[in-house]
Design an enzyme around this catalytic site. Structure first.
Site, PDB file in Angstrom:
ATOM      1  N   GLU A 139       0.842  -1.201   0.000  1.00 36.19           N
ATOM      2  CA  GLU A 139       0.000   0.000   0.000  1.00 36.19           C
ATOM      3  C   GLU A 139       0.879   1.252   0.000  1.00 36.19           C
ATOM      4  O   GLU A 139       2.100   1.157   0.097  1.00 36.19           O
ATOM      5  CB  GLU A 139      -0.948   0.002   1.207  1.00 36.19           C
ATOM      6  CG  GLU A 139      -0.267   0.103   2.562  1.00 36.19           C
ATOM      7  CD  GLU A 139       0.136  -1.248   3.154  1.00 36.19           C
ATOM      8  OE1 GLU A 139       0.492  -1.266   4.346  1.00 36.19           O
ATOM      9  OE2 GLU A 139       0.125  -2.263   2.437  1.00 36.19           O
ATOM     10  N   ASP A 174      18.627 -20.756  -1.906  1.00 30.78           N
ATOM     11  CA  ASP A 174      18.677 -19.530  -2.718  1.00 30.78           C
ATOM     12  C   ASP A 174      19.307 -18.356  -1.977  1.00 30.78           C
ATOM     13  O   ASP A 174      19.914 -17.485  -2.594  1.00 30.78           O
ATOM     14  CB  ASP A 174      17.260 -19.135  -3.174  1.00 30.78           C
ATOM     15  CG  ASP A 174      16.710 -20.107  -4.214  1.00 30.78           C
ATOM     16  OD1 ASP A 174      17.521 -20.778  -4.875  1.00 30.78           O
ATOM     17  OD2 ASP A 174      15.475 -20.190  -4.353  1.00 30.78           O
ATOM     18  N   ASP A 177      23.454 -17.094  -1.967  1.00 27.71           N
ATOM     19  CA  ASP A 177      24.240 -16.287  -2.907  1.00 27.71           C
ATOM     20  C   ASP A 177      23.523 -14.969  -3.199  1.00 27.71           C
ATOM     21  O   ASP A 177      22.474 -14.690  -2.635  1.00 27.71           O
ATOM     22  CB  ASP A 177      24.519 -17.065  -4.203  1.00 27.71           C
ATOM     23  CG  ASP A 177      23.232 -17.418  -4.953  1.00 27.71           C
ATOM     24  OD1 ASP A 177      22.199 -16.756  -4.706  1.00 27.71           O
ATOM     25  OD2 ASP A 177      23.258 -18.350  -5.773  1.00 27.71           O
ATOM     26  N   GLU A 362      12.886 -32.549  11.240  1.00 23.38           N
ATOM     27  CA  GLU A 362      11.566 -32.124  11.733  1.00 23.38           C
ATOM     28  C   GLU A 362      10.958 -31.225  10.660  1.00 23.38           C
ATOM     29  O   GLU A 362      11.586 -30.265  10.214  1.00 23.38           O
ATOM     30  CB  GLU A 362      11.709 -31.355  13.045  1.00 23.38           C
ATOM     31  CG  GLU A 362      10.395 -31.019  13.704  1.00 23.38           C
ATOM     32  CD  GLU A 362       9.642 -32.244  14.252  1.00 23.38           C
ATOM     33  OE1 GLU A 362       8.430 -32.325  13.992  1.00 23.38           O
ATOM     34  OE2 GLU A 362      10.267 -33.093  14.919  1.00 23.38           O
ATOM     35  N   LEU A 419      11.843 -33.888  19.882  1.00 22.05           N
ATOM     36  CA  LEU A 419      11.294 -32.556  19.585  1.00 22.05           C
ATOM     37  C   LEU A 419       9.865 -32.741  19.088  1.00 22.05           C
ATOM     38  O   LEU A 419       9.637 -33.306  18.031  1.00 22.05           O
ATOM     39  CB  LEU A 419      12.155 -31.881  18.501  1.00 22.05           C
ATOM     40  CG  LEU A 419      11.641 -30.573  17.910  1.00 22.05           C
ATOM     41  CD1 LEU A 419      11.542 -29.489  18.972  1.00 22.05           C
ATOM     42  CD2 LEU A 419      12.566 -30.108  16.779  1.00 22.05           C
ATOM     43  N   CYS A 655       9.421 -43.477  15.608  1.00 23.89           N
ATOM     44  CA  CYS A 655      10.853 -43.230  15.359  1.00 23.89           C
ATOM     45  C   CYS A 655      11.236 -43.535  13.920  1.00 23.89           C
ATOM     46  O   CYS A 655      12.159 -42.934  13.370  1.00 23.89           O
ATOM     47  CB  CYS A 655      11.717 -44.105  16.263  1.00 23.89           C
ATOM     48  SG  CYS A 655      11.279 -44.028  17.996  1.00 23.89           S
TER      49      CYS A 655
END
EC number: 3.5.3.15
Length: 673
Positions: A139, A174, A177, A362, A419, A655
């Protein structure tokens, strides 16, 4: 040329007049110019009058009182130290120095001026614009673009870390670089527009500069598209070594489009906020630094990495193909066929004999108003699957991130079976609409194993899924997925926490013994497990096993209490699944029979480790018990035989599998962390 140092928003500035001369100034729309008529007056002057062009609004301000001046120059004001002029303009100039303000100075009674001072103005419009209202469109001049706030009414632009790989032949992400090879790469970036309006050329000695601070230079990159009509070239103009870029002023009404990429995720030493500035600089003389006379700033927050809990719909199930897991693979395939997700098999040339795909990676995602994509977090575990995420997952619109410790030793607790993330919860009035991350750690003061600090810091810094540390070091492998998981309740917004429970197992076995099934045999039909017949009676009469499992239940209850407190759960939110553990030589626990809580959750379909429990009336009493707990909630239980391919290597179904899920529909920027 040095980039400007002052980064404050220069919305008011002072211009100095001098009697007997004309001063040229560039005025930026939306600002105010102040000038002191008293100090510019010649000796002997007592009063002054003003003449000005139609396009300039002039006010005389004395002792804080402002009075607007008509253009004809007839009125006179007494000169005093408190007399200043406030100037503003409403429209950009069509020619340089075309608007004027003239101050005439008079002696006490004189009708002719004794001297005059002139100000020649060029009005231009400069605005650096982003999608600060988060609707996917840039905007114009949003008043809140220079700051960032959370919540449904929050403002401030969002940036994605450009961590996917849109060009297949590149070795890395990406953002590694300073090149753009395709339009697809630009789509991962946020747009920023520099809008200018004014005469064909600026007066001599002015230039417009885009710049970033040194501390942001490794966190953000900016590209500019050259020749949009004649075969595009993407030029890297800001980021890394480039701190500033001089923008060519083109005259008339112009919009320059830039593309901004994030280079790194929020972390312990980086809040996630970056700013980009544009300044109008004024040149005075050779060898003298340029001075900023106007600065506009935009702020971005880099989108956090977000984990996806079990309650979200599955997209793909990943599993490794091994020499010894053909039957397991077949059962997982049958389970996946019941759902609307796809099975992705990681073959031996890629897994190199590593079956623990849950531990290596994960799945999560990142999202901005204009775009989002999945991002895999690679664990520092680095088993033989370590090449899998980069070689098989990283690609167009599939990102990659990792955190490796420099000096800490990597332990089993750094594997990502350790985790997990809870479904959305509200705790003491505080909402966690994206759930809370759960990681396993050691008992306070025990000096045991703990997840490496770089990973914990990374998870904490994402801010949107505040982590909870549980106690998992009592287990040989030490992962939270060995004692807990979450299941959705189909058709409702609710969920249940499933917890492994040794007391539930002893209670069930005692009931069966009481009902006359004490000689029911475990591990029936499994040749390789043990030559001994293991019965309910034998288990219940084994004192040391009973004692060990009482201790393990205390460890489980310690976690139960943390989970109840940190996720605001009550007992009715928790379902106990029978489990037994045996102690290893380090006094840590490993599962006695396949650990059912270590399951794969695919919507209402659960793939549960087949426990090979005591056979009562030709049925495994553990399976019957678990079905009785879960099927009334609308869940379908499939028991998968993982005993020879996973259980004997100290892992189970969860697992050995991994699930990529759909992202939350809830937008992370609507929450308040």
């Amino acid at each position: 040329m040095q980039p400007p140092i002052r980064e404050n928003m220069l919305r008011e500035r002072t211009v100095r007049l001098q009697y007997g001369s004309r001063v040229e100034a560039v005025y930026v729309l939306g600002t105010q110019l102040w000038t002191d008529v008293y100090s510019a007056a010649p000796a002997g002057a007592k009063t002054f009058s003003l003449k000005h062009s139609e396009g300039v609004k002039v006010e005389v301000v004395r002792d804080g009182e402002a009075e607007e001046v008509v253009t004809n120059g007839k009125q006179r004001w007494a000169l005093s130290p408190s007399s200043t002029l406030r100037l503003s303009m409403a429209q950009a100039s069509t020619e340089a120095s075309s608007d004027k303000v003239t101050v005439n100075y008079y002696e006490e009674e004189g009708s002719a001026p004794i001297d005059q001072a002139g100000l020649f103005l060029t009005a231009i419009e400069i605005s650096l614009d982003v999608d600060a209202d988060r609707d996917g469109e840039v905007e114009k001049n949003n008043p809140k673009k220079a700051s960032w706030t959370w919540g449904p009414e929050g403002q401030g632009a969002i940036l994605l870390v450009n961590c996917d790989r849109d060009t297949p032949w590149l070795p890395k992400e990406d953002c590694s670089d300073e090149k753009v090879y395709s339009k697809q790469d630009l789509q991962d970036m946020s747009q920023m527009i520099l809008r200018t309006k004014g005469p064909d050329r600026l007066p001599a000695g002015y230039e417009i500069v885009l710049y970033i601070s040194m501390s942001d230079s490794d966190k953000v990159g900016v590209f500019y598209v050259e020749n949009p009509f004649f075969g595009q070239r993407y030029i890297h103009i800001l980021g890394r070594q480039k701190l500033y870029h001089v923008v060519k002023y083109t005259g008339g009404s112009a919009e320059l489009l830039f593309f901004v990429e994030g280079l790194c995720f929020p972390d312990e030493s980086f809040s996630g906020l970056v700013s980009i500035h544009v300044s109008l600089l004024e040149y005075m003389a050779e060898g003298i630094p340029l001075t900023p006379i106007f600065t506009d700033t935009v702020m971005f927050r880099i989108a956090p990495w977000i984990m996806t809990p079990n309650i979200l719909p599955p997209v793909s199930v990943f599993v490794c193909c091994m020499k010894d897991n053909y039957l397991f693979l077949k059962e997982v395939k049958n389970l996946v066929e019941k759902t609307n997700c796809e099975l992705k098999v990681c073959f031996q040339y890629m897994n190199r004999g590593d079956r623990w795909i849950q531990d290596e990676i994960e799945f999560g995602y990142i999202e901005a108003p204009h775009k989002g994509f999945p991002v895999v977090l690679d664990s520092p575990r680095d088993g033989n699957l370590k090449d899998f995420p980069i070689k098989q997952l990283l690609g167009p619109d599939f990102g990659y991130v990792t955190r490796e410790p420099l000096f800490e030793t990597v332990t089993s607790l750094d594997s990502f079976g350790n985790l997990e993330v809870s479904p959305p919860v509200t705790v003491n009035g505080k909402e966690y609409p994206l759930g809370r991350i759960l990681i396993g750690s050691s008992f306070p003061l025990s000096g045991g194993r703990r997840m490496t600090k770089v990973v914990r810091d990374f998870l904490q810094a994402q801010q949107v899924q505040a982590p909870v540390e549980l106690y998992s070091d009592w287990l040989t492998v030490g992962h939270v997925d060995e004692f807990m998981t979450f299941i959705p309740i189909p058709g409702k917004k609710e969920f249940r926490l499933l917890m492994a429970s040794t007391s539930a197992c002893y209670q069930l076995f005692r009931e069966k013994q009481k009902a006359g099934h004490g000689e029911a045999v475990m591990f029936k039909g499994l040749g390789g497990m043990s030559s001994k017949r293991i019965t309910i009676n034998k288990i219940l009469s084994n004192e040391s096993l009973t004692q060990e499992n009482q201790y393990f239940q205390r460890c489980l209850d310690w976690n139960r209490d943390i989970l109840k407190r940190e996720l605001a759960l009550t007992e009715k939110d928790i379902i106990d699944l029978p489990a037994l553990f045996k102690m290893d030589e380090n006094h840590q626990a490993r599962a006695f029979f396949p650990n059912m809580v270590n399951m794969i959750v695919l919507d209402k379909d659960l793939g549960i480790p087949k426990p090979f429990g005591p056979q009562v009336e030709e049925e495994c009493c553990l399976e019957t018990h678990v079905r009785g707990l879960l099927e009334p909630l609308g869940l379908a239980c499939t028991f998968i035989d993982d005993i020879s391919a996973y259980h004997k290597f100290l892992g189970e179904v969860h697992c050995g599998t991994n699930v990529r899920r759909k992202p939350f529909t809830f937008k992370w920027w609507h929450m308040v962390p």
